[in-house]
Design an enzyme around this catalytic site. Sequence first.
Site, short mmCIF file in Angstrom:
data_model
loop_
_atom_site.label_atom_id
_atom_site.label_comp_id
_atom_site.label_asym_id
_atom_site.label_seq_id
_atom_site.Cartn_x
_atom_site.Cartn_y
_atom_site.Cartn_z
N LYS A 10 0.83 -1.20 0.00
CA LYS A 10 0.00 0.00 0.00
C LYS A 10 0.87 1.25 0.00
CE LYS A 10 -4.19 -0.23 2.72
NZ LYS A 10 -4.53 -0.01 4.12
N LYS A 67 -19.29 -8.90 0.90
CA LYS A 67 -19.08 -9.64 2.14
C LYS A 67 -19.23 -8.72 3.35
CE LYS A 67 -15.33 -11.51 4.82
NZ LYS A 67 -13.91 -11.65 5.02
N LYS A 118 -16.21 -5.26 8.62
CA LYS A 118 -16.03 -3.96 9.24
C LYS A 118 -15.36 -2.99 8.28
CE LYS A 118 -13.20 -3.58 12.57
NZ LYS A 118 -12.35 -3.76 13.73
#
Length: 446
Positions: free
Chosen positions: A125, A209, A212
């Site tokens: 990332k 899905k 959180k």
Amino acid sequence: RSMASSSQAPLRVLTGITPSGTPHLGNYVGSIRHSVRQSVAPGVQSFFFLADYHALIKVQEPALIQRSTLEIAASWLACGLDPEKVTFYRQSDIVEIPELTWFLTCVTGKGVLNRAHAYKAQLDKNVAKGEDPDADVTAGLFMYPVLMGADILMFNAHKVPVGRDQVQHIEMARDMAQRFNHLYGEHFTLPEAEIDDAVALLPGLDGRKMSKSYGNTIPLFAPRAQLHKQISSIVTDSRAPGEPKDTEGSALFQIYQAFASAEETESLRKAYADGIGWGDAKQMLFERIDLEVAPLRERYEALMNDPAQIERTLLAGAEKAQALSKPFMASLRHAVGLRNLAAGKDKGQAKAAKVAKPSFKQYREKADGLFYFKLLDARGETLLQSRGFASPQEAGRTIAILQAQRGEALAALAGQLDPIGTEKIRAVEEALEALTETTPGTTSGS
Ligand code: TRP
């Protein structure tokens, strides 16, 4: 290893839950419901713990850590986890865990940790954003797999039920165990990941899905009115009442299916074909979920109103866990060479050992009702520890095999014996030889 065979030691199953949020319906359907059921299966010894040291890696808000630990503990208890039947504890109550983490740290290649997914994902990332690869990477994130290895190896778990994203961590724990055993003797059981594909993956409010990280979750113990409101916000298509609806790709249908019986699911399928309106379908879903969750919610609220009770439950669980971790850690400290400097130099004792004789001791363990034996050396130190047997006869037969075949029987009997450290094998063989030179002596006790 058969779970049904009562003559074998139980299969140890260990489940860790990171308290870093509020449990949602996806956690319930994907893990909690199934794990609670499995935890009391015959032949299984279950360990459940709140991985609060792990939570510190992600969450640096003390109040949130405390809140989440309470909520997760209350959720599992409300869903039926029985602390009398399983060992339910909080990771940070087991002070031996960080100590074992260090031992494992010292046998884990840095290169292995470089390849851990969670750490690598953060690195990738950063690189994609053109930042320093290690930006926002704590050493805690890097060490995550080692801490997890200590959780697992401390209790010599055979099976660790996890999601696919955690399988790599179990493999790393296995490597740590192997490396440690190779260096210091057979101390650790090699754990295996257990992925249950039968467990449903629940879609969230938006059809992806439930997770959180997508912000599409429905809290497991939302009050009734909030549950109703959230279910009303599940995304559907724009078909009007009277038009047939597709069950394929319908989040509403899939969530219903996770709670309903086969017949109930069939009748909703038929209602879809008959053009049920989305409002009515949502009402059906709400009622079906609430039917299962309402009694749990009631228990949850009672538990949340009595945190002191939960604290006591966790401390009692910690005591059970420590009964294993403390002596185990003592043996590991000895194995790596962190030892009493005065021990092992007493020649007088060694001489006495030659005169006295080793012996077998048979006994019954109150805790599990099983029959065990030990081989003691002349000084009364345990050389060999058996696993539990269903009957004293089975224990006796195993002793007889050892008396007859001595060292040669050890490999074949490995399943009935606790692992013998390589440093102890010689002593065991010698004790078995010494026994055959006299009348074999067995003492009983409890
Ligand atoms: N890492 C696990 C998760 O996020 C939680 C966990 C910590 C765990 N230690 C463990 C799971 C040991 C299994 C065994 O889901």
